[in-house]
Design a protein around this motif. Structure first.
Motif, mmCIF file in Angstrom:
data_model
loop_
_atom_site.group_PDB
_atom_site.id
_atom_site.type_symbol
_atom_site.label_atom_id
_atom_site.label_comp_id
_atom_site.label_asym_id
_atom_site.label_seq_id
_atom_site.Cartn_x
_atom_site.Cartn_y
_atom_site.Cartn_z
ATOM 1 N N SER A 206 -38.612 -2.456 32.944
ATOM 2 C CA SER A 206 -40.064 -2.390 32.786
ATOM 3 C C SER A 206 -40.522 -1.015 32.303
ATOM 4 C CB SER A 206 -40.751 -2.752 34.099
ATOM 5 O OG SER A 206 -40.354 -1.859 35.132
ATOM 6 N N GLY A 229 -38.842 -7.903 34.810
ATOM 7 C CA GLY A 229 -40.221 -7.689 35.218
ATOM 8 C C GLY A 229 -41.132 -7.475 34.022
ATOM 9 N N ARG A 230 -42.300 -6.972 34.296
ATOM 10 C CA ARG A 230 -43.337 -6.803 33.292
ATOM 11 C C ARG A 230 -43.216 -5.436 32.629
ATOM 12 N NH1 ARG A 230 -49.592 -8.412 34.414
ATOM 13 N NH2 ARG A 230 -50.564 -7.435 32.596
ATOM 14 N N ASN A 232 -44.288 -1.996 31.495
ATOM 15 C CA ASN A 232 -45.323 -1.154 32.083
ATOM 16 C C ASN A 232 -45.904 -0.110 31.143
ATOM 17 O OD1 ASN A 232 -45.191 -2.417 34.568
ATOM 18 N ND2 ASN A 232 -43.662 -0.995 35.388
ATOM 19 N N LEU A 248 -42.369 -11.258 25.945
ATOM 20 C CA LEU A 248 -43.360 -10.835 26.930
ATOM 21 C C LEU A 248 -44.578 -11.757 26.935
ATOM 22 C CD1 LEU A 248 -43.376 -6.991 26.288
ATOM 23 C CD2 LEU A 248 -42.504 -8.131 28.325
ATOM 24 N N GLU A 249 -45.145 -11.955 28.112
ATOM 25 C CA GLU A 249 -46.414 -12.676 28.224
ATOM 26 C C GLU A 249 -47.598 -11.719 28.253
ATOM 27 O OE1 GLU A 249 -46.429 -15.353 31.474
ATOM 28 O OE2 GLU A 249 -44.767 -16.570 30.718
ATOM 29 N N PHE A 250 -47.352 -10.472 28.606
ATOM 30 C CA PHE A 250 -48.430 -9.501 28.739
ATOM 31 C C PHE A 250 -47.988 -8.161 28.152
ATOM 32 C CE2 PHE A 250 -48.467 -12.361 32.368
ATOM 33 C CZ PHE A 250 -49.755 -12.868 32.339
ATOM 34 N N PRO A 252 -48.781 -3.918 28.341
ATOM 35 C CA PRO A 252 -49.207 -3.043 29.442
ATOM 36 C C PRO A 252 -50.722 -2.839 29.480
ATOM 37 C CG PRO A 252 -47.345 -2.097 28.249
ATOM 38 C CD PRO A 252 -47.801 -3.270 27.450
ATOM 39 N N THR A 253 -51.278 -2.768 30.669
ATOM 40 C CA THR A 253 -52.723 -2.564 30.808
ATOM 41 C C THR A 253 -53.141 -1.180 30.331
ATOM 42 O OG1 THR A 253 -52.367 -1.855 33.090
ATOM 43 C CG2 THR A 253 -52.912 -4.175 32.722
#
Length: 355
Positions: A206, A229-230, A232, A248-250, A252-253
């Motif tokens: 991540s 994991g996601r 980051n 990836l589904e997302f 990083p914010t």
């Protein structure tokens, strides 16, 4: 590689060193030395000749002394003298073309390199004048294989033993080593991931891009990746995010992407690009499977076959957008009216879109 005979070599060299069919009399005594050091290969004759063009006798003598010291068989070092004489911006342009953009359209590359602050109109002209690149069919940037190899070797020499400390990564084994073992550093500005067919899956943590603060170019051509994991972190210095079929589904914010010029996640599993991409001036309702973009520098967006997208939100701030590709987005039910008011949009594709 076949060498030219003396007369053919002299004619080719003269065309590039003097932009004429006949040498200038003042350089008659130097041209034979130049021919000898260049050898009979067309590429070196063109590059050496172009490097000497327009210069005075003092420059010729200095340059020829450099060529004299290079072993006859070391073609790459002879070619590198022309590279060494470039300014820093033009050197960066040459290396980016060698590592990432050989064969791409000039206009496309110019936009990206301009976004990096490299003054590409000037730099590309210099590279053409020096015969380090050419313009091929369909206005594509082309480069001789020997010059491509030279550029990549220059990058490798940044850090021969530690790929993670180089400015650019392009060789699949180095990419695999650096990313899977988390050996990246702030020195990396560009990555091409193009793994050979049958290459084992690359497992990414991540934080795989966490140390790559200066990353400007991320191009994924062929990669069977899996994430633990996601993800980051992605650098907000990115100008190119070209990652078709991303698992990836997302995103990083913390990724704002304000400097992005090219954004291609076609065929990906992306559902949400993160709150960092929302407008700072406005508040949008952000659906879990929608995309909300406010990238003023973006020229290309490619979301084709992103099956989980349901909504393209307000694009009014993407004032430089020229290409928007949405076809195959089978869950897309809403496209914001702002798309119809993008003055620079010249290509919109949305076949097989329910909206």
């Amino acid at each position: 590689m076949k060498e030219m005979d003396h007369d053919e070599a002299l004619q080719l060299f003269t065309q590039h060193a003097f932009k004429s069919d006949k040498p200038i009399d003042d350089f008659e005594d130097l041209k034979e030395d130049a021919l000898h050091y260049a050898g009979g290969l067309p590429l070196t004759l063109k590059v050496v000749g172009s490097n000497l063009y327009g210069e005075n006798r003092k420059y010729w003598k200095s340059a020829l002394e450099k060529y004299k010291r290079i072993p006859e068989e070391n073609i790459q070092e002879k070619l590198k003298i022309s590279y060494d004489g470039l300014d820093d911006f033009t050197k960066k342009i040459f290396l980016d073309i060698a590592c990432f953009f050989k064969g791409d359209e000039k206009e496309y590359v110019t936009k990206i390199l301009g976004g990096c602050g490299f003054f590409p109109d000037d730099g590309i002209k210099k590279l053409i004048d020096k015969c380090l690149i050419t313009i091929g069919e369909y206005d594509r940037l082309m480069m001789h294989d020997l010059l491509e190899d030279m550029g990549k070797e220059i990058v490798r020499q940044d850090s021969p033993e530690e790929p993670g400390k180089r400015s650019r990564l392009y060789f699949h084994e180095d990419v695999h080593e650096v990313l899977e073992k988390d050996k990246g550093t702030k020195h990396i500005e560009g990555i091409l991931i193009n793994l050979p067919w049958g290459h084992r899956k690359i497992r990414l943590g991540s934080e795989v891009f966490a140390k790559l603060e200066r990353l400007k170019i991320l191009i994924v051509r062929r990669c069977d990746e899996s994430f633990c994991g996601r993800l980051n972190y992605l650098s907000n210095e990115l100008r190119v995010l070209d990652w078709p079929n991303c698992s990836l589904e997302f995103l990083p914010t913390s990724f704002h992407g304000e400097k992005l010029i090219v954004f291609d996640i076609s065929g990906s599993n992306i559902r949400d690009l993160g709150r960092g991409l929302q407008s700072k001036a406005s508040i949008f309702i952000f659906n879990i499977m929608s995309i909300c973009l406010t990238f003023k520098n973006l020229t290309n967006i490619d979301f084709r076959d992103c099956g989980d997208l349901t909504n393209i939100s307000d694009l009014s701030s993407c004032s430089n957008l020229e290409k928007l590709i949405l076809y195959g987005c089978k869950s897309l039910v809403e496209i914001h009216d702002s798309v119809g008011f993008l003055d620079k949009l010249v290509e919109l594709r949305w076949k097989d879109v329910p909206a």
